[in-house]
Design an enzyme around this catalytic site. Structure first.
Site, PDB file in Angstrom:
ATOM      1  N   HIS A 184       5.117  61.974  29.887  1.00 44.44           N
ATOM      2  CA  HIS A 184       4.191  61.908  30.994  1.00 44.44           C
ATOM      3  C   HIS A 184       4.886  62.754  32.139  1.00 44.44           C
ATOM      4  O   HIS A 184       6.065  62.567  32.372  1.00 44.44           O
ATOM      5  CB  HIS A 184       3.985  60.353  31.378  1.00 44.44           C
ATOM      6  N   SER A 385      -1.984  55.801  16.274  1.00 43.31           N
ATOM      7  CA  SER A 385      -2.660  56.310  17.590  1.00 43.31           C
ATOM      8  C   SER A 385      -4.078  56.083  17.565  1.00 43.31           C
ATOM      9  O   SER A 385      -4.623  56.005  16.665  1.00 43.31           O
ATOM     10  CB  SER A 385      -2.336  57.870  17.765  1.00 43.31           C
TER      11      SER A 385
END
Length: 470
Positions: A184, A385
């Site tokens: 991130h 995911s």
């Protein structure tokens, strides 16, 4: 201080049939127009397209205003948001929750949880008892004893990352920060803010950290401690870095436990993976874990949870006489409403409810991936995911309509708890129809995304031939 328990048999506060049927829009209308004046307002339907900038200005009471009233502006805005909920596919926010009506009365109070969550305030307008209950719940989830952890409810995942990386730097001042290139952006922000040496680690095509590159760079910098950001669900592809492989790599490279610090950025997946396996556990030598509360769980305001080891926190703690507390947080003043929203959601759902949400999201993500694959569209889905990566739609209006996030030639859909199969079917149907226009019914070819998502996942004319099953 006392704390509130999170009982699995918790029952939400009783609500009347009328309040149960109320939407955020109808609830807001009742607040804005308590005497029914809303019936006189003529509000134009918002349409299906992306919302336009309202180009607002602050109004001065008492002056003539030729434009719409404050109430009309707000109702129009609420109508638009209500309609656009069904086209919110590209960002990790759970907008499916029912606690707004029950908890709305709390908005009349200013609740500030400044300082340490475990120390009493000198004023009563805080929610630290709710906060500690939430922290205890996550401590149990991530396998650390109550007397061994410290944490707080943050303003979001970025704050949790800033706190975790700062802890690592304070413990190991000469340490080098290691983060994969798919981490991130807040991790790289932390490196700049704290003026830390940074090693960016390559990733495989699915977004997971390249452990051989990590090993090479650890050996290259063996004279300095390592502060490693481990991503449990990368932002765009949803890849999970393997904590156990990273720990083994550190050991093989000669790093003892007092020479490394591991921060786990689990913003989206930190509430998912514990119900699949126990990859996030303080029984392993990790230093901190952070999640975003508004993502998988859902909350009207951005928020998060940061948990670390109690023995580490003295490195940040400062006594602040003004607030009669010790403070080791990033933000100081903290939203006192968000711990109550988190506490209510966790209590109402319980671990069984969250486990059902996880299974449904995983199933729906696979459903979307299989449908796109059947339609001949390039698509990738990582194991464990809920982020489905696909070829980037050619039309910007289509991207805006479905509020997709795009990088290079890729877009992604994040299958959150509020995403239904009906929404996915509508998206697929519209995408398939639009692709016929974009690619002139097969006369032109969609882009090759083999380098972005793997040749085996690319449906371009070149790779489709290579990967046809015998």
């Amino acid at each position: 201080m006392g704390s509130l328990s999170l009982e699995m048999d918790f029952e939400p506060l009783p609500m009347t049939p009328r309040s149960l049927a109320m939407t955020p829009r109808s609830l807001a209308r009742r607040r804005l127009f308590p005497n029914g004046e809303n019936k006189k307002q003529k509000v134009a339907p918002p349409g299906a397209g992306p919302r336009k900038n309202l180009e607002l200005e602050v109004m001065e009471p008492g002056l003539k205003n030729d434009g719409p009233s404050l109430d009309t502006i707000l109702v129009n805005y609420l109508d638009t948001l209500t309609q656009r909920v069904n086209y919110h596919l590209g960002y990790p926010v759970n907008i499916c929750y029912d606690h707004y009506a029950t908890l709305a009365p709390l908005l009349q109070f200013h609740l500030n949880n400044c300082g340490d969550p475990f120390l009493q305030n000198t004023v009563d307008f805080h929610s630290k008892d709710f906060e500690v209950a939430v922290l205890d719940w996550f401590a149990q989830l991530w396998e650390i004893e109550k007397d061994q952890y410290w944490g707080y409810v943050t303003n979001g995942g970025t704050e949790g990352n800033l706190h975790g990386i700062l802890l690592g730097r304070e413990l190991l001042p000469e340490g080098i920060l290691y983060a994969s290139k798919d981490s991130h952006y807040s991790i790289f922000k932390a490196a700049r803010m704290y003026r830390m040496d940074l090693e960016t680690i390559n990733t495989s095509v699915n977004g997971e950290m390249d452990y051989s590159d990590l090993r090479a760079k650890l050996l290259q910098n063996k004279d300095k401690p390592a502060i490693i950001n481990v991503t449990i669900g990368t932002t765009f592809k949803g890849a999970i870095d393997d904590v156990d492989v990273i720990l083994e790599t550190l050991k093989d490279c000669g790093y003892s436990q007092d020479r490394f610090y591991i921060h786990c950025d689990a913003a989206l997946c930190g509430l998912m993976t514990p119900f699949i396996n126990n990859m996030i556990s303080f029984k392993k030598p990790i230093g901190s874990v952070t999640i975003s509360g508004h993502k998988f769980l859902g909350c009207p305001m951005p928020c998060g949870v940061q948990i670390t080891r109690k023995s580490y926190i003295n490195n940040l703690s400062t006594n602040v006489e003004y607030i009669a507390s010790v403070d080791a947080t990033i933000s100081g003043s903290r939203n006192g409403l968000t711990p109550i929203f988190l506490w209510y959601s966790l209590s109402a759902k319980g671990q069984i409810g969250l486990q059902k949400d996880v299974k449904r999201c995983l199933d729906n993500a696979k459903y979307l991936k299989d449908r796109l694959e059947l339609a001949g569209i390039s698509v990738m889905l990582n194991e464990l995911s809920i982020i489905v990566v696909l070829e980037r739609p050619r039309d910007h209006e289509f991207v805006r309509r479905w509020q997709l996030s795009c990088v290079k030639d890729m877009a992604h859909v994040i299958v959150m708890p509020g995403i239904t199969r009906e929404m996915l079917d509508n998206f697929i149907s519209e995408l398939v129809q639009q692709r016929k226009v974009w690619y002139q019914n097969g006369k032109t070819n969609p882009p090759c995304v083999g380098e972005d998502i793997g040749a085996q996942n690319c449906a371009c004319s070149y790779h489709k031939i290579d990967y046809i099953s015998p």
